[in-house]
Design a protein around this motif. Sequence first.
Motif, short mmCIF file in Angstrom:
data_model
loop_
_atom_site.label_atom_id
_atom_site.label_comp_id
_atom_site.label_asym_id
_atom_site.label_seq_id
_atom_site.Cartn_x
_atom_site.Cartn_y
_atom_site.Cartn_z
N CYS A 29 0.84 -1.20 0.00
CA CYS A 29 0.00 0.00 0.00
C CYS A 29 0.88 1.25 0.00
N CYS A 34 -2.06 6.11 -0.69
CA CYS A 34 -2.51 7.21 -1.55
C CYS A 34 -3.86 7.76 -1.11
N CYS A 75 -8.73 4.72 -1.79
CA CYS A 75 -9.78 3.83 -1.27
C CYS A 75 -10.69 4.59 -0.31
S1 SF4 Z 1 -6.04 2.74 -2.63
FE1 SF4 Z 1 -5.90 2.41 -0.44
S2 SF4 Z 1 -5.03 0.35 -0.23
FE2 SF4 Z 1 -4.70 0.97 -2.35
S3 SF4 Z 1 -2.61 1.86 -2.33
FE3 SF4 Z 1 -4.06 3.56 -2.04
S4 SF4 Z 1 -4.24 3.77 0.20
FE4 SF4 Z 1 -3.33 1.75 -0.22
#
Ligand code: SF4
Length: 451
Positions: free
Chosen positions: A413, A416, A419
């Motif tokens: 992870c 970012c 999610c």
């Molecule tokens: S979307 Fe969520 S789980 Fe996927 S890399 Fe980004 S922070 Fe991590």
Amino acid sequence: MSNSGTLNLSTFRRGVHPDEFKNMSCSSPSRVLPLPDEVFIPLQQHIGAPCESLVKKGDLVKTGQKIADTSAFVSSPIHASITGKVVAVSSFPHPLGGKVPMIHIKRNGDEDDWELLTTPENWENTPPEELQKIVREAGIVGLGGAAFPTHVKMSPPKDKPVDHFILNGCECEPFLTCDHRNMLEETDRVLKGMAIMLKLLDIKQGIIGIETNKADAIAVMEARVQALNLNFKVQPLKVKYPQGAEKMLIDAALGRKVPDGGLPMDVGVVVNNIATALAVYEAVVEGKPLIQRMLTVTGDAITEPGNIIARIGTPFQVCVDACGGLKGETAQVFMGGPMMGLAQYDLNVPTLKATSGIVCLESSQLKKTRHYPCIQCGSCVTVCPMNLVPTRISRLAETAKYDECKDWGVFNCIECGSCAFVCPSGIPLVQWIRVGKVKITEKQNKLKAKA
Ligand code: SF4
Ligand code: SF4
């Protein structure tokens, strides 16, 4: 070399499209902040070993004088950002939380006497090892936020041959526009900094990745690449978050996939950010250590959003005041943007080398703060650029099943926040993922200590 005639916009898989809020600050030229009365300079502003102070209370220091260092390879020296007197080497509040050791310097009148680095007459005829030493001595780290020491990044091991350098002009984080302004205002110096970085790596292939929401920057970079006769490719990219993350940018620009747990050099690439290239130019050509940077001070709670060039160690409050101060009620302050930035609770913390912005928001722009149970909608899975299952990892961390968290790839992870951004239940997915990482690391360290 320009490719605007064969425009073929590329990007990475998945990701999100948050509102950009860049218009608040992208159009007005940057301003140089007057010298601050005092600075607080942390002894660690980089990934790697912390520095030890080379000065003590009462010492007089010049701007650019090295004031902290270590012999560790993965580290970066620290320099005085104003001319004045060291009034303390002690612990002060830090943007990452808690109090950490810093060198507190008070300005000496209007003096700004610089101590410069020794530079070569012509960097093009200087061996890469000599240039590496200058980059190290200048205290340059990745200024996009990662703060990884640049001299280390620019020294890939021999068994990892690098054939491409990518200059990261994506600036995909909402609100931030300092890279955009640097591309417009410091075009030639940024491009020459990039040329020095290619020389450091002893490679010829350079790509400048810029998202199409910065059309003026794409145009000026293409024009100056041609005018300076540089063999760089300006690569326009679709606007998508988190394209500025190294792995996503490499995928977007070259179609190469960095393996899980791997580094860009595993696919023959080194990525660096716009401000870092500028810092390399200033060090190698002008002899200036990294003691100041451009940062964006913005958000709907800021009276006059804009970009300022501030000495490192300047308190956030001084930067905010220089932009007209806070309008009134401010719900949240971030160092960096709201997607990957860190929430701040005290404006007395200092700017760091990696502080790309101070974003101050009224409550109207905040994401949902109430949390509801997961409805298994799968949106978080659909957007994760690392192909993870955020809902599962988060739940495993929440229920303290850390070994399973690891099996589900928690360390892949990149935090970012995509999610959490799309989650209709407002679940703090990234916070739980961070908890999982911390707990697993603690357990591994304990096992190592016992071994
Ligand atoms: S979307 Fe969520 S789980 Fe996927 S890399 Fe980004 S922070 Fe991590
Ligand atoms: S986006 Fe939120 S509600 Fe939907 S599956 Fe993921 S965690 Fe559950």
